[in-house]
Design an enzyme around this catalytic site. Structure first.
Site, PDB file in Angstrom:
ATOM      1  N   ARG A  84       0.826  -1.209   0.000  1.00 26.55           N
ATOM      2  CA  ARG A  84       0.000   0.000   0.000  1.00 26.55           C
ATOM      3  C   ARG A  84       0.858   1.256   0.000  1.00 26.55           C
ATOM      4  NH1 ARG A  84      -4.338  -0.972   4.594  1.00 26.55           N
ATOM      5  NH2 ARG A  84      -3.734  -3.140   4.562  1.00 26.55           N
ATOM      6  N   CYS A  94       7.738  -7.065   5.742  1.00 24.24           N
ATOM      7  CA  CYS A  94       7.898  -7.983   6.884  1.00 24.24           C
ATOM      8  C   CYS A  94       7.396  -9.378   6.530  1.00 24.24           C
ATOM      9  CB  CYS A  94       7.177  -7.443   8.122  1.00 24.24           C
ATOM     10  SG  CYS A  94       7.969  -5.945   8.749  1.00 24.24           S
TER      11      CYS A  94
END
Ligand code: PCA
Length: 212
Positions: free
Chosen positions: A90, A145
């Site tokens: 995003r 991550c």
């Protein structure tokens, strides 16, 4: 002495610091329960991070791997349960790239997901004992991550080292990250850095205890 690889990430997006890096730095070189902590900083760029990680796993093959990063907006420390083979950003990474609906690993036969191999419940119990509220998270997001967790587990599996416990711990904002939020944006929940570092340390201690 067995070693535990502990990684944190560089700052990214609008965050001035990354509390995961500060915790990893503070714990670097410590002996916890007969295990030596070796900390490393990863870039917030998927392919550079995977390359750095492969180097770290190859040079001094660790006996346990604890990856950590910032999840700004989460109120507690969380242990990720799963990494999925998807990238859908995003926000751009630190190289300015945005990946949409892309695989984290395009190799034929790469599994859809990997489960964390950390002792999740014992870490939660140790946090509780230490007065640290925490939880299991069922999504590490679809950003860097998740990508790094996927690649760490994939690499260990491919190397025949799936028995090496490996997982991801997301930490909340610290005060510096929370203070950097503009007044017209929603405030972030935060934990003082020393509590974040203590939570990472307790998780590393539990992991060390599982190796002996
Ligand atoms: N957190 C981001 C990437 C780097 C970090 O510390 C994430 O949750 O994907």
């Amino acid at each position: 002495m067995p070693t535990l690889l502990l990684t944190g990430f560089e700052p990214f997006h609008t965050h001035p610091v990354n509390p995961s890096a500060e915790a990893a730095d503070a714990l670097d070189g410590l002996e916890l329960g007969g295990v030596r902590v070796r900390s490393a900083l990863l870039p917030v760029e998927p392919h550079a991070a995977a390359q750095a990680l492969r180097g770290l796993l190859a040079t001094h093959p660790p006996d346990a791997v604890l990856l950590s990063g910032l999840a700004a907006g989460r109120p507690q420390v969380t242990l990720e349960r799963v990494a999925v083979n998807v990238m859908d950003f995003r926000i751009p990474d630190n190289a300015g790239r945005t990946y949409r609906d892309a695989p984290a690993c395009a190799e034929a036969g790469a599994p859809t997901a990997y489960l964390s191999t950390l002792p999740l419940r014992p870490i939660l119990a140790a946090w509780r004992e230490a007065g640290i509220p925490g939880d299991i998270s069922n999504t590490a997001g679809l950003y860097v991550c998740n990508f790094v967790l996927y690649h760490a587990l994939h690499h260990l599996a491919q190397q025949g080292r799936a028995h090496v416990p490996c997982g991801f711990l997301h930490v909340p904002a610290n005060a510096a990250v929370a203070l950097a939020v503009p007044e017209d944006r929603p405030a972030l929940p935060y934990l003082p850095q020393r509590e974040i570092t203590r939570a990472v340390r307790v998780a590393a201690e539990v992991l060390a205890g599982h190796l002996s």
